[in-house]
Design a protein around this motif. Structure first.
Motif, short mmCIF file in Angstrom:
data_model
loop_
_atom_site.label_atom_id
_atom_site.label_comp_id
_atom_site.label_asym_id
_atom_site.label_seq_id
_atom_site.Cartn_x
_atom_site.Cartn_y
_atom_site.Cartn_z
N LEU A 104 48.21 2.87 70.14
CA LEU A 104 48.15 3.38 71.51
C LEU A 104 46.78 3.98 71.83
CD1 LEU A 104 51.56 5.24 71.97
CD2 LEU A 104 50.80 3.20 73.21
N SER A 105 46.43 3.94 73.11
CA SER A 105 45.18 4.58 73.54
C SER A 105 45.40 6.05 73.87
CB SER A 105 44.63 3.85 74.78
OG SER A 105 45.53 3.98 75.88
N TRP A 106 46.67 6.51 73.90
CA TRP A 106 46.98 7.91 74.14
C TRP A 106 47.80 8.44 72.97
CZ3 TRP A 106 52.20 9.14 74.68
CH2 TRP A 106 53.07 8.05 74.91
N ARG A 107 47.98 9.75 72.91
CA ARG A 107 48.54 10.40 71.72
C ARG A 107 49.87 11.07 72.05
NH1 ARG A 107 48.05 15.28 68.78
NH2 ARG A 107 47.54 15.00 66.58
N PRO A 108 50.98 10.58 71.50
CA PRO A 108 52.26 11.29 71.67
C PRO A 108 52.21 12.67 71.04
CG PRO A 108 52.61 9.04 70.89
CD PRO A 108 51.14 9.32 70.77
N ALA A 109 53.11 13.54 71.49
CA ALA A 109 53.17 14.90 70.95
C ALA A 109 53.75 14.91 69.53
CB ALA A 109 54.02 15.79 71.87
N VAL A 183 48.94 11.90 64.61
CA VAL A 183 50.07 12.48 65.34
C VAL A 183 50.99 13.20 64.35
CG1 VAL A 183 52.11 11.92 66.72
CG2 VAL A 183 49.95 10.74 67.15
N ASP A 184 51.47 14.38 64.72
CA ASP A 184 52.42 15.12 63.88
C ASP A 184 53.66 14.27 63.63
OD1 ASP A 184 50.61 17.18 64.16
OD2 ASP A 184 51.88 18.37 65.50
N ILE A 185 54.21 14.40 62.42
CA ILE A 185 55.40 13.62 62.05
C ILE A 185 56.54 14.54 61.64
CG2 ILE A 185 56.37 12.08 60.28
CD1 ILE A 185 53.86 10.46 60.34
N LEU A 186 57.72 14.25 62.16
CA LEU A 186 58.97 14.83 61.67
C LEU A 186 59.73 13.68 61.02
CD1 LEU A 186 61.46 17.08 63.68
CD2 LEU A 186 62.20 15.38 62.03
N ALA A 187 59.93 13.75 59.70
CA ALA A 187 60.66 12.72 58.96
C ALA A 187 62.06 13.23 58.66
CB ALA A 187 59.94 12.37 57.67
N ALA A 203 57.89 11.07 51.59
CA ALA A 203 56.57 10.46 51.40
C ALA A 203 55.83 10.18 52.70
CB ALA A 203 56.70 9.17 50.58
N TRP A 204 56.54 10.30 53.83
CA TRP A 204 55.86 10.18 55.13
C TRP A 204 54.79 11.27 55.30
CZ3 TRP A 204 55.85 6.60 58.96
CH2 TRP A 204 56.85 5.63 58.95
N ARG A 205 54.84 12.29 54.47
CA ARG A 205 53.83 13.34 54.53
C ARG A 205 52.41 12.76 54.43
NH1 ARG A 205 54.48 18.66 53.51
NH2 ARG A 205 56.56 18.23 52.63
N GLU A 206 52.28 11.67 53.66
CA GLU A 206 50.96 11.07 53.46
C GLU A 206 50.55 10.16 54.62
OE1 GLU A 206 49.21 12.14 50.94
OE2 GLU A 206 50.98 13.37 50.46
N ASP A 211 50.45 17.78 61.35
CA ASP A 211 51.53 18.56 60.75
C ASP A 211 52.68 17.65 60.32
OD1 ASP A 211 50.16 20.90 61.19
OD2 ASP A 211 51.18 21.36 63.07
N PHE A 212 53.39 18.08 59.28
CA PHE A 212 54.51 17.29 58.77
C PHE A 212 55.72 18.19 58.55
CE2 PHE A 212 57.11 15.74 55.26
CZ PHE A 212 57.42 14.46 55.70
N THR A 213 56.89 17.70 58.96
CA THR A 213 58.15 18.41 58.76
C THR A 213 59.17 17.43 58.19
OG1 THR A 213 57.70 19.81 60.69
CG2 THR A 213 59.95 19.80 59.83
#
Length: 242
Positions: A104-109, A183-187, A203-206, A211-213
């Motif tokens: 994407l050319s824009w960044r989701p929250a 982009v921050d990830i919540l797995a 492993a989505w942390r990588e 930020d990762f949750t």
């Protein structure tokens, strides 16, 4: 936002403060998320992605690899950058959402990835099927198909081409080495998922420099059936208010 292209507006006011965009699992369609209409606040727009070849896109050619699928979705997804937005994908949908975010050319929250191994682990599991019967039995075990579909030969013949194509997308998907997003990830995942171990979700942390949750729920591959409300609340709690 009106219905267009590959996106289906499931709920929300004409002037929303935020948007939740949901990507279905293999064999799934946009209407899977109709039941989530009561889970989002009244000022949040709920949008579901409709992959080609199913429901009202039945006449569209099925995508058989991830790049083709994402390229087909991107023109519509590009139009969603006007609001703070969360992308949420379950199972196959997590990979589709991840690859879409990266292009994407824009960044989701926030990117929410559910019941799917991290990109670094994709391709290490055994193939999902050797034949249709094995594929259907596996989906039945996961809870990904309604019993009436399995029992009705005519319904089976309708869904089998979609399932075959979706699993070709899943099994042929090979992320770019070291693929990640800022982009921050919540797995999220289920603690008794027979297909995706908790460590594979963690492993989505990588896969992000943001930020990762990690959130683990009680349940199997379709833990979201019981915990969708909590997952949606946690996801939208990360969305900034304009």
């Amino acid at each position: 936002m009106a219905v267009f292209g590959s996106l289906r507006r499931q709920a929300g006011p004409e002037r929303a403060r935020a948007r939740l965009v949901c990507f279905p699992h293999a064999g799934g369609a946009a209407n899977y998320y109709l039941r989530w209409r009561t889970l989002v606040p009244t000022d949040v727009e709920l949008v579901a992605v409709q992959y080609p070849g199913r429901q009202d896109r039945f006449g569209d050619r099925l995508a058989t690899d991830m790049d083709e699928l994402v390229r087909g979705l991107l023109p519509d997804l590009e139009r969603l950058g006007d609001l703070p937005t969360v992308f949420l994908g379950h199972s196959k949908g997590a990979s589709v959402a991840f690859e879409s975010v990266r292009r994407l050319s824009w960044r989701p929250a926030l990117l929410v990835v559910s019941a799917r191994p991290a990109p670094s682990l994709v391709g290490t599991a055994r193939p999902a099927m050797n034949n249709d019967d094995e594929m259907l039995a596996r989906l039945d075990r996961l809870g990904g198909l309604q019993r009436e579909v399995l029992a009705d030969p005519e319904l089976r013949e309708l869904v089998l081409p979609v399932l075959r194509a979706d699993y070709r997308v899943v099994e042929s998907y090979r992320p770019e080495p070291g693929a990640r997003t800022d982009v921050d990830i919540l797995a999220a995942g289920g603690d008794r998922d027979p297909e995706v171990e908790v460590a594979a979700v963690g492993a989505w942390r990588e896969a992000t420099t943001g930020d990762f949750t990690l959130e683990i729920f009680e349940g199997g591959h379709f833990y979201v059936e019981q915990h969708a409300r909590t997952l949606v609340r946690k996801a939208l709690g990360r969305v900034p208010v304009r």
